[in-house]
Design a protein around this motif. Structure first.
Motif, mmCIF file in Angstrom:
data_model
loop_
_atom_site.group_PDB
_atom_site.id
_atom_site.type_symbol
_atom_site.label_atom_id
_atom_site.label_comp_id
_atom_site.label_asym_id
_atom_site.label_seq_id
_atom_site.Cartn_x
_atom_site.Cartn_y
_atom_site.Cartn_z
ATOM 1 N N LEU A 190 34.675 27.748 28.158
ATOM 2 C CA LEU A 190 34.647 28.382 27.105
ATOM 3 C C LEU A 190 34.601 29.929 27.039
ATOM 4 N N SER A 191 33.815 29.831 27.687
ATOM 5 C CA SER A 191 32.814 31.235 27.535
ATOM 6 C C SER A 191 33.820 32.424 28.756
ATOM 7 N N LEU A 192 34.277 32.201 28.918
ATOM 8 C CA LEU A 192 35.059 32.884 30.074
ATOM 9 C C LEU A 192 36.091 34.150 29.177
ATOM 10 N N GLN A 193 35.612 35.410 29.432
ATOM 11 C CA GLN A 193 36.280 36.697 28.990
ATOM 12 C C GLN A 193 36.992 37.596 30.083
ATOM 13 N N PRO A 194 37.711 38.512 29.289
ATOM 14 C CA PRO A 194 38.427 38.944 29.799
ATOM 15 C C PRO A 194 37.171 39.731 30.742
ATOM 16 N N GLY A 195 38.010 40.266 31.752
ATOM 17 C CA GLY A 195 36.988 40.867 32.810
ATOM 18 C C GLY A 195 35.953 39.942 33.258
ATOM 19 N N ALA A 196 35.750 39.079 33.353
ATOM 20 C CA ALA A 196 34.812 38.024 33.990
ATOM 21 C C ALA A 196 35.535 37.042 35.417
ATOM 22 N N VAL A 197 34.556 36.622 36.518
ATOM 23 C CA VAL A 197 35.031 36.721 38.248
ATOM 24 C C VAL A 197 34.848 35.488 38.089
ATOM 25 N N VAL A 198 35.814 34.771 38.695
ATOM 26 C CA VAL A 198 35.585 33.380 38.983
ATOM 27 C C VAL A 198 35.737 33.751 40.252
ATOM 28 N N GLU A 199 34.305 32.615 40.856
ATOM 29 C CA GLU A 199 34.675 32.482 42.650
ATOM 30 C C GLU A 199 35.261 31.244 42.924
ATOM 31 N N LEU A 200 35.995 31.612 43.660
ATOM 32 C CA LEU A 200 36.538 30.904 44.409
ATOM 33 C C LEU A 200 36.786 29.733 45.270
ATOM 34 N N SER A 206 40.592 35.503 54.134
ATOM 35 C CA SER A 206 41.032 33.410 54.585
ATOM 36 C C SER A 206 42.757 33.680 53.943
ATOM 37 N N PRO A 207 43.375 32.296 54.475
ATOM 38 C CA PRO A 207 45.094 32.050 54.280
ATOM 39 C C PRO A 207 44.870 31.763 53.256
ATOM 40 N N ALA A 208 45.654 31.926 52.444
ATOM 41 C CA ALA A 208 46.655 30.797 51.536
ATOM 42 C C ALA A 208 46.934 29.519 51.756
ATOM 43 N N ASP A 209 47.320 28.936 50.921
ATOM 44 C CA ASP A 209 47.904 27.090 51.078
ATOM 45 C C ASP A 209 49.343 27.162 50.797
ATOM 46 N N LEU A 210 49.638 26.924 51.502
ATOM 47 C CA LEU A 210 51.454 26.577 50.674
ATOM 48 C C LEU A 210 51.462 25.307 50.343
ATOM 49 N N LEU A 211 52.022 24.877 49.135
ATOM 50 C CA LEU A 211 52.141 23.679 49.008
ATOM 51 C C LEU A 211 53.354 22.980 48.176
ATOM 52 N N VAL A 212 54.091 21.692 48.757
ATOM 53 C CA VAL A 212 54.988 22.097 48.003
ATOM 54 C C VAL A 212 54.479 20.091 47.352
ATOM 55 N N ASN A 213 55.031 20.404 45.757
ATOM 56 C CA ASN A 213 54.852 19.668 44.773
ATOM 57 C C ASN A 213 53.348 18.615 45.249
ATOM 58 N N GLY A 214 52.197 19.724 45.524
ATOM 59 C CA GLY A 214 51.220 19.348 45.774
ATOM 60 C C GLY A 214 50.807 19.191 46.977
ATOM 61 N N ARG A 215 51.740 19.157 47.355
ATOM 62 C CA ARG A 215 51.285 18.256 49.091
ATOM 63 C C ARG A 215 50.735 19.588 50.219
ATOM 64 N N LEU A 216 49.904 20.133 50.749
ATOM 65 C CA LEU A 216 50.038 20.878 51.902
ATOM 66 C C LEU A 216 50.737 20.945 53.366
ATOM 67 N N ILE A 217 51.340 22.115 53.214
ATOM 68 C CA ILE A 217 52.227 21.503 54.512
ATOM 69 C C ILE A 217 52.563 23.170 55.169
ATOM 70 N N ALA A 218 51.721 24.120 54.536
ATOM 71 C CA ALA A 218 51.685 25.025 55.934
ATOM 72 C C ALA A 218 50.344 26.405 55.035
ATOM 73 N N ARG A 219 50.054 27.444 55.770
ATOM 74 C CA ARG A 219 48.212 27.901 55.719
ATOM 75 C C ARG A 219 49.554 29.317 55.856
ATOM 76 N N GLY A 220 49.319 30.581 54.801
ATOM 77 C CA GLY A 220 49.261 31.749 55.613
ATOM 78 C C GLY A 220 49.185 33.041 55.383
ATOM 79 N N GLU A 221 49.258 34.122 55.277
ATOM 80 C CA GLU A 221 48.814 35.443 54.492
ATOM 81 C C GLU A 221 49.697 35.765 53.403
ATOM 82 N N VAL A 222 48.411 36.721 52.351
ATOM 83 C CA VAL A 222 49.946 36.994 51.125
ATOM 84 C C VAL A 222 49.723 38.256 51.794
#
Length: 245
Positions: A190-200, A206-222
């Motif tokens: 609820l405290s999120l505002q425009p400009g807020a940073v959400v740390e992942l 790091s490579p991003a995950d590729l998911l098929v119907n929510g299941r991880l099948i591969a990783r790669g670079e954006v």
């Protein structure tokens, strides 16, 4: 002497993670495993519950019961009414891990009595989640055990057919790319505002995950292709797809 099953151990190990994901105003702590009769006597009649089937190598069901105070708080959220099934789904997803690798089915809402009826006659594991004034939620898991040799027999009777995969080749699957995840409380949300940073939970680069119907099948670079984001595959996680798919 009481025998502790592997499922019970996994449920207990997962209970605190589930407690941390529930949108409560005060922290909850996982309690001791209890019987269905003990749970039924401690669950208020006006409590509400969400449950879902788990499909996987070890099928079963997961159930979360929460007291009326939490359900009321969700309905009166400053962000607007939050459906119980949506608010509890992240906790049910965490609870699903107790059954191993699988997928969570449709989440459905029921009453306290409905949840007890769902668990009655099952070999289930129930853990209360304690709040400042006593139990505020209850989680439960039960596995659907197939008859011995049933899976092997079914495989022998109906061997895989190449034509079966051909019939599925035109089925549309949802692909999504995920940069990372995080968890936050309702207060933080609820405290999120425009400009807020959400740390992942992933380092930069790091490579991003590729998911098929929510299941991880591969990783790669954006990457960027024709001004659109794309994912360049660098690692395949699953080898279950046929070479010509």
């Amino acid at each position: 002497m009481t025998t502790i099953t592997h499922l019970e151990q996994d449920v207990v190990a997962t209970a605190q993670t589930v407690a941390d994901l529930l949108p409560t105003s005060a922290p909850l702590a996982a309690g001791q495993v209890m019987s269905l009769d003990e749970a039924a006597s401690s669950i208020p009649q006006d409590a509400v519950a969400a449950h879902a089937e788990v499909l996987g190598a070890q099928a079963g069901s997961v159930v979360l019961v929460v007291d009326r105070d939490l359900a009321t708080a969700l309905a009166d959220s400053p962000m607007g009414p939050l459906p119980l099934v949506d608010a509890l789904r992240p906790a049910l997803e965490a609870l699903r891990v107790a059954l191993g690798v699988g997928a969570l089915g449709q989440v459905m809402e029921t009453t306290a009595a409905g949840a007890v009826d769902l668990l009655r006659g099952r070999d289930c594991t129930i853990v209360p989640l304690q709040g400042p004034e006593g139990p505020a939620a209850w989680l439960a898991v039960f596995a659907a055990q197939p008859a011995a040799g049933a899976i092997a027999a079914a495989a022998e009777e109906r061997p895989a057919s190449p034509a079966g995969m051909e019939l599925l080749q035109d089925v549309v699957m949802e692909l999504s790319a995920e940069l990372g995840r995080t968890t936050m409380t309702v207060r933080e949300l609820l405290s999120l505002q425009p400009g807020a940073v959400v740390e992942l939970d992933r380092l930069a680069g790091s490579p991003a995950d590729l998911l098929v119907n929510g299941r991880l099948i591969a990783r790669g670079e954006v990457v960027v292709v024709d001004e659109d984001y794309a994912l360049k595959i660098t690692e395949l996680i699953s080898s279950t797809l046929p070479d010509n798919a």
